[in-house]
Structure formats: structure tokens, C-alpha cells
Design an enzyme around this catalytic site. Structure first.
Site, PDB file in Angstrom:
ATOM      1  N   LYS A 100       0.856  -1.184   0.000  1.00  0.00           N
ATOM      2  CA  LYS A 100       0.000   0.000   0.000  1.00  0.00           C
ATOM      3  C   LYS A 100       0.891   1.232   0.000  1.00  0.00           C
ATOM      4  CE  LYS A 100      -2.835   2.902   2.815  1.00  0.00           C
ATOM      5  NZ  LYS A 100      -3.221   3.216   4.204  1.00  0.00           N
ATOM      6  N   GLY A 161      -7.571   9.277  10.284  1.00  0.00           N
ATOM      7  CA  GLY A 161      -7.767   9.328  11.721  1.00  0.00           C
ATOM      8  C   GLY A 161      -8.828  10.287  12.196  1.00  0.00           C
ATOM      9  N   ALA A 187      -9.267   5.543   4.948  1.00  0.00           N
ATOM     10  CA  ALA A 187      -9.142   6.710   5.830  1.00  0.00           C
ATOM     11  C   ALA A 187     -10.466   7.427   6.026  1.00  0.00           C
ATOM     12  CB  ALA A 187      -8.099   7.712   5.327  1.00  0.00           C
ATOM     13  N   GLY A 188     -10.729   7.808   7.260  1.00  0.00           N
ATOM     14  CA  GLY A 188     -11.867   8.638   7.591  1.00  0.00           C
ATOM     15  C   GLY A 188     -13.049   7.932   8.211  1.00  0.00           C
ATOM     16  N   ASN A 209      -8.170   1.776  10.503  1.00  0.00           N
ATOM     17  CA  ASN A 209      -7.322   1.481  11.652  1.00  0.00           C
ATOM     18  C   ASN A 209      -7.873   2.147  12.908  1.00  0.00           C
ATOM     19  OD1 ASN A 209      -4.694   0.379  12.753  1.00  0.00           O
ATOM     20  ND2 ASN A 209      -4.520   2.531  13.311  1.00  0.00           N
ATOM     21  N   THR A 210      -7.873   3.491  12.947  1.00  0.00           N
ATOM     22  CA  THR A 210      -8.264   4.208  14.155  1.00  0.00           C
ATOM     23  C   THR A 210      -9.703   3.924  14.552  1.00  0.00           C
ATOM     24  OG1 THR A 210      -6.732   5.962  13.492  1.00  0.00           O
ATOM     25  CG2 THR A 210      -8.245   6.464  15.277  1.00  0.00           C
TER      26      THR A 210
END
Length: 257
Positions: A100, A161, A187-188, A209-210
Site C-alpha cells: 500500500k 484518523g 481513511a476517515g 485502523n483508528t
């Protein structure tokens, strides 16, 4: 859903959810979240996660790379050269060539530097890497990256994040409609409904992830994300009802007494 699998660069995955390996309290919690999520691919920040120093706790001791596909990423890289160097090290450490790519522009908003991203993409593909690429939600750049040979296009839903969810569904849908390789929102995402929205737009998968690691209960959130991705995919395949300006009774009016 057993026949509806995600295929990236010729590799088949049972889950359309990809989770990360950062911000967990330890590798054991990360491994438990992976199991709860049902994901079979984990993205690994090569510059931040220990995958090669046996003197320190190693991710591979908790998440078996023979059972879960490792996806090395270039988190924290701000130039094409840094990104390429990082992924070369990953290939040397684990033999990984499915990667990635992300090349960031500013530490405050972490939006991708698309010029550097395209430059790094060309270098990596010329060296035999299969590149899944993090990019802005711009259909023009998404098409250019696909034309360069990327095996997956990964537009952001919102800043990394942030947990703000899908901020530009129109552009995401345009990218989905024009792209022949998998489109994976990266993301987001903040909660399960965000993941479902991404899948209902027709995306092939979601990376997060977050949203999991930063939850009060990461294991339960991982399980929620598993169901959200499945539900969103099923809803997309089912085809939603048309939107209407006025009410339409569920029961027919004809034949009423």
C-alpha cells in the site's frame, strides 16, 4: 456471500474489510481485533511496526503472516524516494510485493501529495511491486493511477484518523463507476454506519485502523465493522429502492372497502 469475494492482484480474500496494526495497546489486542473483524488482510506501517527485530515484541508472533496477508504501507513518508525505500525494505524483510503506497503532503491534514504519489507509483511498478494506492477522492487522479497499473485504488473518505465518515460520496461513486480494479475506501471511517455507506456506494472494500483501535472497546467495534461491511455490500448488490419526493403507501390503495 461465500462466492462474493474480494480479488486484488490475483489474490482472493474472503473479507472485504482490511484493518491496521497501529494505535492498539499491544499486539495481543491487535490480534484479537483481527479475529473479531473476520479480515484476512492487515496493513502494516513498516516504519512504525516491528517486523524484523527479534529482540523486541514482534507483530508476527501474534498475527501469523501465513494466515493473514500482510500489506506493508508507507505511512509517515512525505517523498516518493522515502516511500520506495520503505517498501524495498519490506520486501527484503518478508518477501512482500503486494503493498500500500501513501505519500503524504502535510502533517496537519495528511492528504496525499498526488504528484509524489504518481512518481512513486511508477518507480514501484517498474520494480515489480503490486501497488494498492492511497489517493485523494479525485476521479481524474484515480483514473491516472489505474492507467499506471495500480491493482487497487484507495480514495480517502475523510482525513486520516478523523473519523468524519464519507465526506464526498459523489466523487467516491464516480471513482467506483469508472474503475475496473477494486476501489477500497481508505481513511476517515469512524463507525459502522460509515463503513456501510462506503459499501453501499459500490466500493469493493474498506480499510480502517483508528476506527477500531481508537474505540473504547476495539474488539466489539471490530465485530461491528465486520457486520457493517457485509450489510453494506449486500445492500449494494440488492439495489436500493428509488428515492421519491412524496409518500407512497406500502399497501396498494386499489380494492379498499
Amino acid at each position: 456471500m461465500s462466492s462474493d469475494k474480494l480479488i486484488v492482484a490475483g489474490r482472493t480474500f474472503n473479507s472485504r474489510l482490511i484493518i491496521g496494526t497501529g494505535k492498539y495497546k499491544d499486539y495481543a489486542e491487535n490480534a484479537a481485533a483481527l479475529e473479531a473483524s473476520g479480515a484476512d488482510m492487515v496493513t502494516v506501517a513498516v516504519r512504525r511496526v516491528n517486523i524484523s527485530d527479534p529482540q523486541q515484541p514482534m507483530l508476527v508472533d501474534f498475527i501469523d503472516p501465513k494466515k493473514a496477508t500482510y500489506l506493508p504501507n508507507t505511512a509517515g513518508c512525505f517523498t516518493g524516494e522515502d516511500a520506495v525505500r520503505t517498501l524495498r525494505l519490506a520486501r527484503e524483510a518478508g518477501g512482500w510485493d503486494l503493498v500500500k503506497l501513501e505519500v503524504l503532503s502535510d502533517p496537519k491534514h495528511l492528504y496525499p501529495d498526488m504528484e509524489e504519489t504518481m512518481r512513486a507509483t511508477k518507480m514501484l511498478i517498474s520494480e515489480g511491486f503490486e501497488v494498492m494506492v492511497y489517493c485523494s477522492d479525485d476521479p481524474v487522479f484515480a483514473r491516472k493511477l489505474e492507467e499506471l497499473g495500480c491493482c487497487a485504488i484507495m480514495p480517502l473518505g475523510a482525513p486520516i484518523g478523523s473519523g468524519l465518515g464519507i465526506q464526498n460520496p459523489v466523487n467516491i461513486r464516480l471513482i467506483v463507476e469508472q474503475t475496473k480494479v477494486p476501489v477500497i475506501v481508505d481513511a476517515g471511517v469512524g463507525t459502522a454506519s460509515d463503513a456501510a455507506v462506503a459499501m453501499e456506494l459500490g466500493c469493493d472494500g474498506v480499510l480502517m485502523n483508528t476506527a477500531i483501535a481508537g474505540a473504547k472497546d476495539p474488539i466489539r467495534m471490530a465485530r461491528a465493522m465486520k457486520h457493517a461491511v457485509i450489510a453494506g455490500r449486500e445492500a449494494y448488490l440488492a439495489g436500493r429502492m428509488p428515492r421519491k419526493m412524496y409518500a407512497d403507501p406500502s399497501s396498494p390503495l386499489g380494492g379498499l372497502i
